[in-house]
Scaffold this active site. Sequence first.
Site, PDB file in Angstrom:
ATOM      1  N   TYR A 103       0.857  -1.312   0.104  1.00  0.00           N
ATOM      2  CA  TYR A 103       0.068  -0.084   0.029  1.00  0.00           C
ATOM      3  C   TYR A 103       0.888   1.132  -0.206  1.00  0.00           C
ATOM      4  CZ  TYR A 103      -4.427  -2.560   1.302  1.00  0.00           C
ATOM      5  OH  TYR A 103      -5.090  -3.253   1.253  1.00  0.00           O
ATOM      6  N   TYR A 142      -0.617  -9.688   0.739  1.00  0.00           N
ATOM      7  CA  TYR A 142       0.404  -9.235   1.567  1.00  0.00           C
ATOM      8  C   TYR A 142       0.693  -9.690   2.802  1.00  0.00           C
ATOM      9  CZ  TYR A 142      -3.440  -6.175   2.975  1.00  0.00           C
ATOM     10  OH  TYR A 142      -4.821  -5.606   3.517  1.00  0.00           O
ATOM     11  N   ARG A 152      -2.675 -11.734   3.869  1.00  0.00           N
ATOM     12  CA  ARG A 152      -4.258 -11.417   3.352  1.00  0.00           C
ATOM     13  C   ARG A 152      -4.453 -12.024   2.028  1.00  0.00           C
ATOM     14  NH1 ARG A 152      -7.656  -8.340   4.400  1.00  0.00           N
ATOM     15  NH2 ARG A 152      -8.755 -10.194   4.225  1.00  0.00           N
ATOM     16  N   HIS A 155      -6.954  -8.521  -2.440  1.00  0.00           N
ATOM     17  CA  HIS A 155      -8.296  -7.938  -2.416  1.00  0.00           C
ATOM     18  C   HIS A 155      -8.453  -6.457  -2.837  1.00  0.00           C
ATOM     19  CE1 HIS A 155      -6.189  -7.308   1.658  1.00  0.00           C
ATOM     20  NE2 HIS A 155      -6.866  -6.140   1.612  1.00  0.00           N
ATOM     21  N   HIS A 157     -10.557  -3.213  -1.702  1.00  0.00           N
ATOM     22  CA  HIS A 157     -11.548  -2.635  -0.589  1.00  0.00           C
ATOM     23  C   HIS A 157     -12.638  -1.590  -1.308  1.00  0.00           C
ATOM     24  CE1 HIS A 157      -8.805  -3.538   3.074  1.00  0.00           C
ATOM     25  NE2 HIS A 157      -8.119  -3.553   2.526  1.00  0.00           N
TER      26      HIS A 157
HETATM   27 FE   LIG Z   1      -6.250  -4.376   2.500  1.00  0.00          FE
END
Ligand SMILES: [Fe+2]
Length: 231
Positions: A103, A142, A152, A155, A157
Amino acid sequence: MAASYPRSSLESFPPALYPDYKSTVKRSPRQELVRIPHTLSELTGPLYGRESVRPGDDDLTGQHPGEPIGERIIVHGRVLDEDGRPVPNTLVEIWQANACGRYRHQREQHPAPLDPNFTGAGRAATDAQGCYRFVTIKPGAYPWGNHPNAWRPAHIHFSVFGPSFLSRLVTQMYFPGDPLFAFDPIFQSIPERARPRLISSFDLGNTVPDWALAYRFDIVVRGRDETPPTP
Ligand SMILES: [Fe+2]
């Protein structure tokens, strides 16, 4: 528009306390919840729609001088209300990691490269049929610190407003066949029957030849068939 929202929406919710998902231990309430009736302004107040969206906001691959690294994809679908009717002109916002699972955020710890050509945020409004469409990059998986070797599933969001402020939904879209589903406490905290609603479907019909694969993700705000909320 509904005059109130059915309690059956809550059947798709994860429990407030799900110990395998560590953050819920501290943030879940310890007291009985207090029911507060919906107010008229919550049901009829002004909403975010097309006026919030600038040209190009729906193309996350076009926000910088160069193209981002990764697999270009189309993500599209419809926003539907509790009775299956399309929700027109409602704001759909997305945010996501880059192709490496990183991110662009100052608290991000994952030692994977940032992409100078990818911010990872976009917005769109639904059309008269409730349809939205984004062009983006397939995000990477990640690691996170929930438990040893926790990763995770890839995905995206989503935040969707729907027909009223009370129908706002924050959730995550997953990709079909991800091997991490079985090991992800956020995904596992969702009631089993509702988990498939979080997984997009591969869409060959909307795949653009020689350019990008398409995935379809329909979102239901409120009601028995609600898309479950996830953090
Ligand atoms: Fe996330």
